[in-house]
Design an enzyme around this catalytic site. Sequence first.
Site, PDB file in Angstrom:
ATOM      1  N   LYS A 281       0.846  -1.195   0.000  1.00 21.58           N
ATOM      2  CA  LYS A 281       0.000   0.000   0.000  1.00 21.58           C
ATOM      3  C   LYS A 281       0.881   1.244   0.000  1.00 21.58           C
ATOM      4  CE  LYS A 281      -4.661  -0.680   1.728  1.00 21.58           C
ATOM      5  NZ  LYS A 281      -5.649  -0.324   2.751  1.00 21.58           N
ATOM      6  N   GLU A 367     -18.907  -8.661   9.330  1.00 26.91           N
ATOM      7  CA  GLU A 367     -19.970  -8.027  10.106  1.00 26.91           C
ATOM      8  C   GLU A 367     -20.934  -9.039  10.710  1.00 26.91           C
ATOM      9  OE1 GLU A 367     -18.510  -5.135   7.006  1.00 26.91           O
ATOM     10  OE2 GLU A 367     -19.195  -7.230   6.970  1.00 26.91           O
ATOM     11  N   ARG A 395     -25.187  -5.633   6.400  1.00 27.23           N
ATOM     12  CA  ARG A 395     -24.657  -6.941   6.035  1.00 27.23           C
ATOM     13  C   ARG A 395     -24.894  -7.981   7.130  1.00 27.23           C
ATOM     14  NH1 ARG A 395     -20.465  -6.542   1.994  1.00 27.23           N
ATOM     15  NH2 ARG A 395     -19.091  -7.963   3.092  1.00 27.23           N
TER      16      ARG A 395
END
Length: 618
Positions: A281, A367, A395
């Site tokens: 990243k 979740e 979700r």
Amino acid sequence: MAPYPNLERIAKPADLRTRDRHELATIANELRAFLIESVSKTGGHLSSNLGTVELTIALHHVFNTPHDRIVWDVGHQTYGHKVLTGRREAMGKLRHWGGISGFPRRCESEYDTFGTAHSSTSISAALGMAVAARARKEERHAIAVIGDGAMSAGMAFEALNNAGDMEDLNLLVVLNDNEMSISPPVGALTKILARMLSGSTYNTARRVGEKVLGMAPPVAELARKVEEYAKGMISPGTLFEEFGFRYYGPIDGHDLDALIPTLNNLKKLKGPQFLHVITRKGQGYKLAEADPILYHGVSKFDHTAGIQAAKGSSTLTYTQVFGDWLCDMAKADPRIVGITPAMREGSGLVRFAQEYPERYFDVGIAEQHAVTFAAGLACEGLVPVVAIYSTFLQRAYDQLIHDVALQNLQVVFAIDRGGLVGADGATHHGAFDLSYLSCIPNMVVMAPADENECRQMLYTAVRHEGPSAVRYPRGGGSGVAPAAEMTALPIGKGEVLRSGTRIALLAFGSMVGVAREVAEEIDATVANMRFVKPLDEALVAALAADHDVLVTLEENAVVGGVGAEVARIVDGLEARPRILRLGLPDHFIDHGDQARLLASVGLDKAGILASIARIDPR
């Protein structure tokens, strides 16, 4: 902007397929520089996009897009993809009103084969596309690009399990392993991947595997078995092969000389393939490499100087109010635990994680698991606080109903980003939570009008022996300092903030401030309703008896929203004033500045006054 001569000659991916590898390396350098400059002017996701520059170029160079389908998981790493697919000039209005989205959208480009923004959907979608191609007898490839953070979600493994039985599909899963989601990585899968990369014996096995692709079929099959045996001896990397995928890698995701030949070879193979690439990243921008979390999602900044520390503000964000409250609460009550599905920074849990590490649980991008895990904790007498964005709680709706509410368990949901969130757009607006929460039995649902009320509501939730939710917006409040002392509010009771004549404004949460402004113009009554559920029916009845018009204000879908519940109550009263229900309209709302979005749906002062004038022109 600075000139990018080679990049500017790429109008579509087909142009990449005419370039040799040396030219592609130059294009990669220009694309990375362009992204840094462009995103610094518009804001957006930066670290993740810098990490996928070479991978994006390699995929479009090797595969015949858009005939071959690329599905980007989450999609916050697709800025390079947008630039290479004809949207370079449009990047100047990225995530702005009227501009292009920060995520893939099918309506935006034929190269955006599947709309994403929530994680872990790519393998399922790509599998569907591969099955459709087989059914139509079409020769096309489906490629899912998924990060190691998104691989922590159960949905990704459900898709792997389904795909592994289909040996004749042209399906490639590319695991973009940068050892991060947004927050630092968690869970066993991360440890597995790290262990795979660190072993010298595994690297030897990998080199055996790399030779497979260039061998004649009989020798290749023997080498494959040797590779599988070697990996099985020293690494859990055979996990993916147990699902029925042929696993290759890991390879350097920034090395076009490794990526392109590998992808070319995989393109020739049939059946589910799994390629593991390692990226970083923030690659190529030292500031982002050093702090990829800081540069994950950025506002406008000077890319030459980097992000500067913001000047102190006296206005707390609701997220900060929550984070401070949780630490204060944990100090007072040892039963308190905090849970997040991979959103430590965004949900305000950094301080709590540092001060109470044994009571802090980042469960990864999962979740559903987060909610049922909380239910299990509650069964044993702990008080779990689930810090979650409104759009992500969607979700885990079944778990919310079945595992928490049905059992009437004491779980607190601190729901951030309620209402319109701005530049992330339709996929991230918290447009439905008041509707989907208030229809669930046993739930207590609160919406604070200011920062102090948020703190007191959170305390109220913790003291309530059952499931509860406190829903608050993104960003800062009205500047009301939270009181140190915490006092539980009487459940189901609102308050009248201003007494007026004829018209009463029943405001919920973030709408209280603008309701006050509107009331000053038309001498209206303002009620801060506080509780979405249980609704203060006595207050509704009292307002109905004394006013000609009741106006409900909610930053939530008006269809099925709290205004509908107010109307239901009024239907049973002797006094029957006219009711005007104002909220978010029945369509998905695009991205842009929060204030402009509210104005676009008539929830600013001018819009509310205009709506009232249409039904009550006096």
